[in-house]
Enzyme design. Sequence first.
Site, PDB file in Angstrom:
ATOM      1  N   ASP A  27       0.750  -1.210   0.206  1.00  0.00           N
ATOM      2  CA  ASP A  27      -0.020   0.059   0.036  1.00  0.00           C
ATOM      3  C   ASP A  27       0.884   1.319   0.083  1.00  0.00           C
ATOM      4  O   ASP A  27       1.868   1.197   0.275  1.00  0.00           O
ATOM      5  CB  ASP A  27      -0.951  -0.011   1.214  1.00  0.00           C
ATOM      6  CG  ASP A  27      -2.025   0.972   1.257  1.00  0.00           C
ATOM      7  OD1 ASP A  27      -2.462   1.350  -0.203  1.00  0.00           O
ATOM      8  OD2 ASP A  27      -2.921   1.214   2.277  1.00  0.00           O
ATOM      9  N   ASN A  75     -10.708  -2.760  -4.909  1.00  0.00           N
ATOM     10  CA  ASN A  75     -10.268  -1.769  -5.939  1.00  0.00           C
ATOM     11  C   ASN A  75     -10.842  -1.502  -7.220  1.00  0.00           C
ATOM     12  O   ASN A  75     -10.489  -0.704  -7.628  1.00  0.00           O
ATOM     13  CB  ASN A  75      -8.870  -2.455  -6.118  1.00  0.00           C
ATOM     14  CG  ASN A  75      -7.770  -1.954  -4.840  1.00  0.00           C
ATOM     15  OD1 ASN A  75      -6.787  -2.782  -4.545  1.00  0.00           O
ATOM     16  ND2 ASN A  75      -8.192  -1.333  -3.996  1.00  0.00           N
ATOM     17  N   ARG A 191       2.286  -4.175   7.003  1.00  0.00           N
ATOM     18  CA  ARG A 191       1.429  -3.178   6.090  1.00  0.00           C
ATOM     19  C   ARG A 191       2.196  -1.986   5.943  1.00  0.00           C
ATOM     20  O   ARG A 191       2.517  -1.307   6.974  1.00  0.00           O
ATOM     21  CB  ARG A 191       0.221  -2.966   6.536  1.00  0.00           C
ATOM     22  CG  ARG A 191      -0.689  -1.696   5.644  1.00  0.00           C
ATOM     23  CD  ARG A 191      -1.985  -1.836   5.800  1.00  0.00           C
ATOM     24  NE  ARG A 191      -2.595  -1.312   4.792  1.00  0.00           N
ATOM     25  CZ  ARG A 191      -4.100  -1.224   4.371  1.00  0.00           C
ATOM     26  NH1 ARG A 191      -4.826  -1.982   5.125  1.00  0.00           N
ATOM     27  NH2 ARG A 191      -4.231  -0.451   3.062  1.00  0.00           N
TER      28      ARG A 191
HETATM   29  C1  IPE Z   1      -5.276  -2.695   0.258  1.00  0.00           C
HETATM   30  O1  IPE Z   1      -5.095  -1.170  -0.108  1.00  0.00           O
HETATM   31  C2  IPE Z   1      -5.345  -3.554  -1.124  1.00  0.00           C
HETATM   32  C3  IPE Z   1      -3.990  -3.529  -1.853  1.00  0.00           C
HETATM   33  C4  IPE Z   1      -3.032  -3.218  -1.599  1.00  0.00           C
HETATM   34  C5  IPE Z   1      -4.077  -4.401  -2.880  1.00  0.00           C
HETATM   35  P1  IPE Z   1      -6.327  -0.111  -0.213  1.00  0.00           P
HETATM   36  O2  IPE Z   1      -5.576   1.140  -0.359  1.00  0.00           O
HETATM   37  O3  IPE Z   1      -7.164  -0.585  -1.432  1.00  0.00           O
HETATM   38  O4  IPE Z   1      -6.957  -0.196   1.110  1.00  0.00           O
HETATM   39  P2  IPE Z   1      -7.876   0.960   1.968  1.00  0.00           P
HETATM   40  O5  IPE Z   1      -9.044   1.318   0.934  1.00  0.00           O
HETATM   41  O6  IPE Z   1      -6.873   1.798   2.403  1.00  0.00           O
HETATM   42  O7  IPE Z   1      -8.436   0.139   3.092  1.00  0.00           O
HETATM   43  C1  IPE Z   2      -1.628   0.176  -3.196  1.00  0.00           C
HETATM   44  O1  IPE Z   2      -1.507   1.525  -3.324  1.00  0.00           O
HETATM   45  C2  IPE Z   2      -1.920  -0.508  -4.478  1.00  0.00           C
HETATM   46  C3  IPE Z   2      -3.444  -0.925  -4.966  1.00  0.00           C
HETATM   47  C4  IPE Z   2      -4.334  -0.758  -3.810  1.00  0.00           C
HETATM   48  C5  IPE Z   2      -3.691  -1.407  -6.375  1.00  0.00           C
HETATM   49  P1  IPE Z   2      -2.724   2.633  -3.352  1.00  0.00           P
HETATM   50  O2  IPE Z   2      -3.233   2.762  -4.668  1.00  0.00           O
HETATM   51  O3  IPE Z   2      -3.755   1.997  -2.510  1.00  0.00           O
HETATM   52  O4  IPE Z   2      -2.031   3.859  -2.838  1.00  0.00           O
HETATM   53  P2  IPE Z   2      -2.460   5.031  -1.779  1.00  0.00           P
HETATM   54  O5  IPE Z   2      -3.069   4.086  -0.569  1.00  0.00           O
HETATM   55  O6  IPE Z   2      -3.503   5.675  -2.660  1.00  0.00           O
HETATM   56  O7  IPE Z   2      -1.429   5.605  -1.549  1.00  0.00           O
HETATM   57 MG    MG Z   3      -3.877   2.546  -0.646  1.00  0.00          MG
END
Ligand code: IPE
Ligand code: IPE
Ligand code: MG
Length: 245
Positions: A27, A75, A191
């Site tokens: 993340d 997502n 995480r």
């Molecule tokens: C979790 O991250 C999913 C992945 C890293 C693939 P998200 O960015 O989607 O999670 P939330 O929305 O912050 O909980």
């Molecule tokens: C994790 O990074 C990748 C996926 C969930 C696909 P994010 O895209 O959630 O990055 P932030 O949380 O917006 O910084």
């Molecule tokens: Mg994220």
Amino acid sequence: MGIFNRKQKRAGQALSVLPRHIAIIMDGNGRWARKRSLPRTAGHSVGAETFRRIASYCRKLGVEYLTVYAFSTENWKRSKEEVSSIMSLLRRYLMEAIDSMEREQVRIKILGDTSVLDEDLRELIDRTEAISGTIHTKTQANLCINYGGRAEIIHAVKAWMGDKGAPELTEETLANYLYTAGMPDPDLVIRPSGEIRISNFLLWQSAYSEFYFTDTLWPDFDERELDRALEAYARRDRRFGGVKG
Ligand code: IPE
Ligand code: IPE
Ligand code: MG
């Protein structure tokens, strides 16, 4: 050589606390990009490189399973542009993996409901997993794509119900119908990015996992950062509900 590795050499005892299975919620890609005034997709692209580096480091350390959360069942809520750029990165990653897997000595398995993915992506997944089946190495990387912990449990229950010869439903039986069938539960769940939540990742399997959170954004995560997580893990006292000492 990373700190943890050096330490292992010094005190062979540390080896006994190397997790067999590490899981990571990758993340912080979007925030990494925003900090640099780049499009979110640039963060995903650097994040894919980070995964490659960390998978290779896990292989060097002798970790048996590395499970990474790449795309959740939630997502899909993101813009069409972002979703399609993540899918294109996956395509590119798998195409490169098909060529380099044997050299890298890391098997790859996809966890999640891949039935809704584009056909060419599904074909790449099939090819990647077929090659993985021929590689005899200690390390396996599980890529969670269209994965959700709740969806996985529902999928497992339905598969069990549809299986005429299935044994009675017990915890062990259900575990055998999960995407992670046959694998040990994750010992350590990491995480990055400062969020302190599970976001529907490995709900069943993380019942007794140790958790490690860091503010570092995933594209900045490196071997030293993994060493820090491993050192923290080595100091944990895992009791599994029992009493020690
Ligand atoms: C979790 O991250 C999913 C992945 C890293 C693939 P998200 O960015 O989607 O999670 P939330 O929305 O912050 O909980
Ligand atoms: C994790 O990074 C990748 C996926 C969930 C696909 P994010 O895209 O959630 O990055 P932030 O949380 O917006 O910084
Ligand atoms: Mg994220």
